[in-house]
Design a protein around this motif. Sequence first.
Motif, mmCIF file in Angstrom:
data_model
loop_
_atom_site.group_PDB
_atom_site.id
_atom_site.type_symbol
_atom_site.label_atom_id
_atom_site.label_comp_id
_atom_site.label_asym_id
_atom_site.label_seq_id
_atom_site.Cartn_x
_atom_site.Cartn_y
_atom_site.Cartn_z
ATOM 1 N N SER A 29 0.820 -1.218 0.000
ATOM 2 C CA SER A 29 0.000 0.000 0.000
ATOM 3 C C SER A 29 0.850 1.263 0.000
ATOM 4 N N GLY A 30 2.156 1.121 0.208
ATOM 5 C CA GLY A 30 3.034 2.279 0.214
ATOM 6 C C GLY A 30 4.487 1.855 0.216
ATOM 7 N N CYS A 32 8.645 3.690 0.735
ATOM 8 C CA CYS A 32 9.437 4.899 0.977
ATOM 9 C C CYS A 32 10.918 4.546 0.965
ATOM 10 N N LYS A 42 11.059 9.181 -10.548
ATOM 11 C CA LYS A 42 9.676 9.027 -10.998
ATOM 12 C C LYS A 42 9.566 8.440 -12.399
ATOM 13 N N GLN A 47 10.736 2.874 -7.194
ATOM 14 C CA GLN A 47 9.342 3.155 -6.821
ATOM 15 C C GLN A 47 8.434 3.196 -8.042
ATOM 16 N N LYS A 48 8.943 3.707 -9.161
ATOM 17 C CA LYS A 48 8.179 3.761 -10.405
ATOM 18 C C LYS A 48 7.912 2.356 -10.932
ATOM 19 N N ARG A 51 5.317 0.609 -8.901
ATOM 20 C CA ARG A 51 3.988 1.167 -9.171
ATOM 21 C C ARG A 51 3.444 0.697 -10.522
ATOM 22 N N PRO A 55 -0.192 -0.097 -8.873
ATOM 23 C CA PRO A 55 -0.401 1.367 -8.853
ATOM 24 C C PRO A 55 -0.772 1.913 -7.477
ATOM 25 N N ARG A 56 -1.234 1.041 -6.586
ATOM 26 C CA ARG A 56 -1.637 1.491 -5.251
ATOM 27 C C ARG A 56 -0.444 1.685 -4.308
ATOM 28 N N SER A 58 1.802 3.696 -3.348
ATOM 29 C CA SER A 58 2.207 5.105 -3.400
ATOM 30 C C SER A 58 3.551 5.319 -2.704
ATOM 31 N N TYR A 59 4.311 6.281 -3.226
ATOM 32 C CA TYR A 59 5.658 6.542 -2.704
ATOM 33 C C TYR A 59 5.683 7.807 -1.856
ATOM 34 N N MET A 60 6.448 7.760 -0.776
ATOM 35 C CA MET A 60 6.720 8.952 0.028
ATOM 36 C C MET A 60 8.178 8.913 0.470
#
Length: 243
Positions: A29-30, A32, A42, A47-48, A51, A55-56, A58-60
Motif C-alpha cells: 500500500s506504500g 518509501c 519518478k 518506486q516507479k 507502481r 499502482p496502489r 504510493s511513494y513517500m
Amino acid sequence: MTLIISCVNISIKLQNVLKALNLDVDDISGQCYDNGSNMKGKHQGVQKRLREINPRASYMHCACHSLNLTLCDIAHSFSRAISFFIIVQRLYTLFSSSTKRRKILLDNVSELTVKYLSNTRWESRIKSIKTIRFQGPQIRLALSMLYDSYGNDAKTKSDAESLYNALGSYEFLLGMVMWYEIFFVINKISMTLQSKSMCISVTIEQIGYMLSYFVKFTDEIFISCLNIAKILHLIWMLNSPFQ
C-alpha cells in the motif's frame, strides 16, 4: 544506462525477496526510500517500477532520512554550530592518527571513546558528543598528556593545546550540552522510525513530543541547558569564566 540497469536489478531483487517472504507485491500500500535517484526516480526509479506492477503502492520520502536532512540543515545554518562540530571532528582526528596517541586517550578515557562524525547519519552523532559530555575532564587530561609527550612536534602540541582550551570554553560547553539534548530527542525518534515493530500511533505521539520540544527550546530548554553547562563548568573545575 548504468542507472537504469541498477534500478531494474534492485526492483527485481526486491520482488524476489518479497516472494521469498511470501509477501504479495499486490498487497503493498506504500513504499518509501531515501533521496537516491535510483530509488525515488519518478521515471526509472524502483518506486516507479513497483507502481507499474501495483499502482496502489504510493511513494513517500523516507521519514528517517528527512529527519537526517533536517539535522544537517540545522547544523549548517549558523557558524557556531559549524565550529562546534569541527572541534569534535578535530578531536577524533588527533587521537586516531597514531597508536601512541590512541593509547594516551584510552589510558585516560576508559568507558567511552571519541568517534568519527558521520556525514550521512546525523542522529548518530550523539555518540560522539556523549563521550565529551560525560568524560570531558578525562579527555582534557589526555590532551594535556599528549602535549607533554610530544617534545619537538610543534603541530601536535599546538593541536593538543588548542583543543584543550576549546573544550574548556563557555561557547563549547554550552554548545555541547545543547547538541546532546537535541540529538537525544531526535535519536529516540530515529530509532523508533527504523524499528521493525514500529507502532504508528506511538511514533506520531513521539513526533508530537519532539515538535513541542523545539517550540519550547528558546524559552525553557535553553535555560535548562545553560544551567547544566554551569554545573559542568564547576565539575570540570575550569579556570575560565563562564560567560
